[in-house]
Design a protein around this motif. Sequence first.
Motif, PDB file in Angstrom:
ATOM      1  N   SER A  40      77.485  55.937  -5.513  1.00 53.70           N
ATOM      2  CA  SER A  40      77.835  55.076  -6.643  1.00 53.70           C
ATOM      3  C   SER A  40      77.142  53.721  -6.553  1.00 53.70           C
ATOM      4  CB  SER A  40      79.352  54.891  -6.691  1.00 53.70           C
ATOM      5  OG  SER A  40      79.831  54.311  -5.482  1.00 53.70           O
ATOM      6  N   GLY A  41      77.117  53.145  -5.361  1.00 49.34           N
ATOM      7  CA  GLY A  41      76.460  51.845  -5.208  1.00 49.34           C
ATOM      8  C   GLY A  41      74.957  51.906  -5.397  1.00 49.34           C
ATOM      9  N   ALA A  42      74.326  52.986  -4.923  1.00 50.30           N
ATOM     10  CA  ALA A  42      72.879  53.121  -5.095  1.00 50.30           C
ATOM     11  C   ALA A  42      72.512  53.249  -6.571  1.00 50.30           C
ATOM     12  CB  ALA A  42      72.366  54.326  -4.310  1.00 50.30           C
ATOM     13  N   VAL A  43      73.281  54.024  -7.335  1.00 54.53           N
ATOM     14  CA  VAL A  43      73.010  54.168  -8.769  1.00 54.53           C
ATOM     15  C   VAL A  43      73.163  52.828  -9.485  1.00 54.53           C
ATOM     16  CG1 VAL A  43      73.819  55.239 -10.897  1.00 54.53           C
ATOM     17  CG2 VAL A  43      73.631  56.602  -8.822  1.00 54.53           C
ATOM     18  N   GLY A  44      74.231  52.092  -9.163  1.00 58.19           N
ATOM     19  CA  GLY A  44      74.442  50.796  -9.796  1.00 58.19           C
ATOM     20  C   GLY A  44      73.349  49.798  -9.482  1.00 58.19           C
ATOM     21  N   ASN A  45      72.944  49.705  -8.220  1.00 63.19           N
ATOM     22  CA  ASN A  45      71.894  48.757  -7.852  1.00 63.19           C
ATOM     23  C   ASN A  45      70.540  49.154  -8.434  1.00 63.19           C
ATOM     24  OD1 ASN A  45      72.976  46.605  -5.889  1.00 63.19           O
ATOM     25  ND2 ASN A  45      73.851  48.490  -5.064  1.00 63.19           N
ATOM     26  N   LEU A  46      70.263  50.452  -8.534  1.00 62.16           N
ATOM     27  CA  LEU A  46      69.017  50.888  -9.161  1.00 62.16           C
ATOM     28  C   LEU A  46      68.986  50.517 -10.640  1.00 62.16           C
ATOM     29  CD1 LEU A  46      68.389  54.401  -7.569  1.00 62.16           C
ATOM     30  CD2 LEU A  46      66.971  52.358  -7.310  1.00 62.16           C
ATOM     31  N   LEU A  47      70.106  50.650 -11.330  1.00 61.41           N
ATOM     32  CA  LEU A  47      70.162  50.250 -12.739  1.00 61.41           C
ATOM     33  C   LEU A  47      69.947  48.753 -12.898  1.00 61.41           C
ATOM     34  CD1 LEU A  47      73.124  52.418 -14.101  1.00 61.41           C
ATOM     35  CD2 LEU A  47      70.695  52.624 -14.682  1.00 61.41           C
ATOM     36  N   VAL A  48      70.565  47.968 -12.017  1.00 65.44           N
ATOM     37  CA  VAL A  48      70.376  46.511 -12.083  1.00 65.44           C
ATOM     38  C   VAL A  48      68.921  46.144 -11.847  1.00 65.44           C
ATOM     39  CG1 VAL A  48      70.958  44.337 -10.940  1.00 65.44           C
ATOM     40  CG2 VAL A  48      72.765  45.968 -11.474  1.00 65.44           C
ATOM     41  N   SER A 282      78.482  47.984  -3.164  1.00 65.39           N
ATOM     42  CA  SER A 282      78.685  48.756  -4.387  1.00 65.39           C
ATOM     43  C   SER A 282      79.371  47.949  -5.482  1.00 65.39           C
ATOM     44  CB  SER A 282      79.521  50.005  -4.085  1.00 65.39           C
ATOM     45  OG  SER A 282      78.875  50.835  -3.152  1.00 65.39           O
ATOM     46  N   LEU A 283      80.104  46.901  -5.105  1.00 71.36           N
ATOM     47  CA  LEU A 283      80.819  46.092  -6.096  1.00 71.36           C
ATOM     48  C   LEU A 283      79.911  45.105  -6.805  1.00 71.36           C
ATOM     49  CD1 LEU A 283      83.576  45.349  -7.350  1.00 71.36           C
ATOM     50  CD2 LEU A 283      83.869  43.710  -5.468  1.00 71.36           C
ATOM     51  N   SER A 284      78.863  44.648  -6.149  1.00 73.77           N
ATOM     52  CA  SER A 284      77.978  43.640  -6.749  1.00 73.77           C
ATOM     53  C   SER A 284      77.379  44.102  -8.075  1.00 73.77           C
ATOM     54  CB  SER A 284      76.870  43.264  -5.754  1.00 73.77           C
ATOM     55  OG  SER A 284      77.417  42.673  -4.599  1.00 73.77           O
ATOM     56  N   LEU A 288      77.875  42.419 -11.981  1.00 79.81           N
ATOM     57  CA  LEU A 288      76.755  42.031 -12.844  1.00 79.81           C
ATOM     58  C   LEU A 288      76.789  42.772 -14.175  1.00 79.81           C
ATOM     59  CD1 LEU A 288      73.838  41.878 -10.233  1.00 79.81           C
ATOM     60  CD2 LEU A 288      74.995  39.954 -11.320  1.00 79.81           C
ATOM     61  N   MET A 289      77.124  44.062 -14.166  1.00 82.59           N
ATOM     62  CA  MET A 289      77.122  44.839 -15.405  1.00 82.59           C
ATOM     63  C   MET A 289      78.263  44.455 -16.342  1.00 82.59           C
ATOM     64  SD  MET A 289      76.174  48.660 -14.045  1.00 82.59           S
ATOM     65  CE  MET A 289      74.639  48.965 -13.155  1.00 82.59           C
ATOM     66  N   THR A 290      79.351  43.988 -15.791  1.00 75.44           N
ATOM     67  CA  THR A 290      80.505  43.667 -16.635  1.00 75.44           C
ATOM     68  C   THR A 290      80.559  42.203 -17.050  1.00 75.44           C
ATOM     69  OG1 THR A 290      81.815  43.353 -14.609  1.00 75.44           O
ATOM     70  CG2 THR A 290      81.912  45.510 -15.673  1.00 75.44           C
ATOM     71  N   MET A 291      79.954  41.301 -16.284  1.00 76.59           N
ATOM     72  CA  MET A 291      80.104  39.878 -16.564  1.00 76.59           C
ATOM     73  C   MET A 291      78.806  39.192 -16.975  1.00 76.59           C
ATOM     74  SD  MET A 291      82.707  38.726 -13.503  1.00 76.59           S
ATOM     75  CE  MET A 291      82.876  37.096 -14.248  1.00 76.59           C
ATOM     76  N   TYR A 292      77.672  39.687 -16.522  1.00 79.05           N
ATOM     77  CA  TYR A 292      76.392  39.028 -16.810  1.00 79.05           C
ATOM     78  C   TYR A 292      75.864  39.575 -18.139  1.00 79.05           C
ATOM     79  CZ  TYR A 292      72.022  36.676 -15.525  1.00 79.05           C
ATOM     80  OH  TYR A 292      70.945  35.840 -15.492  1.00 79.05           O
TER      81      TYR A 292
END
Length: 377
Positions: A40-48, A282-284, A288-292
């Motif tokens: 989950s964290g890898a997918v999120g960071n790759l999207l960012v 994984s939380l970072s 970013l996706m919800t607040m930035y």
Amino acid sequence: MDINRPANVSFFDFVGGVQLLQGEDTRTAMPIILIGICVSGAVGNLLVLLIFIRDFRNGKGSEVKTLLASLASTDLVILLLCAPVRAVTYYKQTWTLGSFVCSTTDWFQHSCVVAKTLILAATTRAKHTLVPSTAARPLSSPTWIHGALAFIWIVSMMFPIPQMLFASLVQHGRDTICVSEMPVCASDFMSLFYKIYPTATFVVPVIFTIAYYTKVLHTAVNHAPSPQHQSKVTLVLLCLSGALGLMLLPEWGTFTWIRLGYNKPPVGLIIFAQVLLYACSSLSPVILMTMYDDVRQGLITIWFIVTCRGSKQLPSNKLPKTEGNGAEIGANAVANAVSQEKEKTFPDVEHFWTGRRNTHVEEEQDPVPWEREEKML
């Protein structure tokens, strides 16, 4: 975990995860938890990272985005290189990855964790003024960012060097374990070092970052002309710093607890601290996706691009496969339509139009003889 500290060392700790654990529940649950966090964290960071790269190509980059992209890259490295080592260790319950990984795993993980903290502290320099569209302005001085990142990584790799020096493989019966053993002769110097190390790389940067963004956010809300617009990026960075400080506190606390020679902390606390360390990475991207706003808009844009491409491909699958250029395809379509119309024509109507097209008509069969008589006159 059944092992005692040798008499000739000042502290004794496992490297790369707690080993010699008893119980199948821990052996099964811990790898599953770590793998879930990693995926989950890898997918999120790759999207960012993908969103930030797209912004840089479109001329919407900024100093803050550069540092946040570096933070996402560091989190991605932690999840892909450090967490799997712990998952394998918890599953095997012994060390099976060789001496090189044993010597470098804790050093590399600590380097990345220290780099995360210092990168967030460096964002205070990139976001030192509150003006509209600060996060979207072009890079004004990228040189200092490159120098700052190089300095951060050099410092981050130098501080945890003792983690690499004291790590070694030890035989424990039939099993091989990876441990960190510090000899008594170095205990005085390392005791001082392990008081300075967490303070300089974790406590001071986190407190400074949180205090800075709290003050800036308070000033923006109370004195800025448009506080809602100007304080969004500051609030995001404040949340990132607060989450990092809270989630890494157990890891740094157990680390210092063991190195200063106190009684060994409970095994459950050590495992919980390691899980929080990876959950922080994984939380970072979620923050970013919800607040930035820029990251959220970029995520929506990528979603629309993917869905639109998929919808455009659906009708093309229903069309018949043809070869040739567009003119040939159009001609074939017209010919097929004409042939279909001919098949639908009634025989009587076809005979009628055939008769009307025949201009040679005999006199006795002429349906309008008066017209012929007028022409003859």
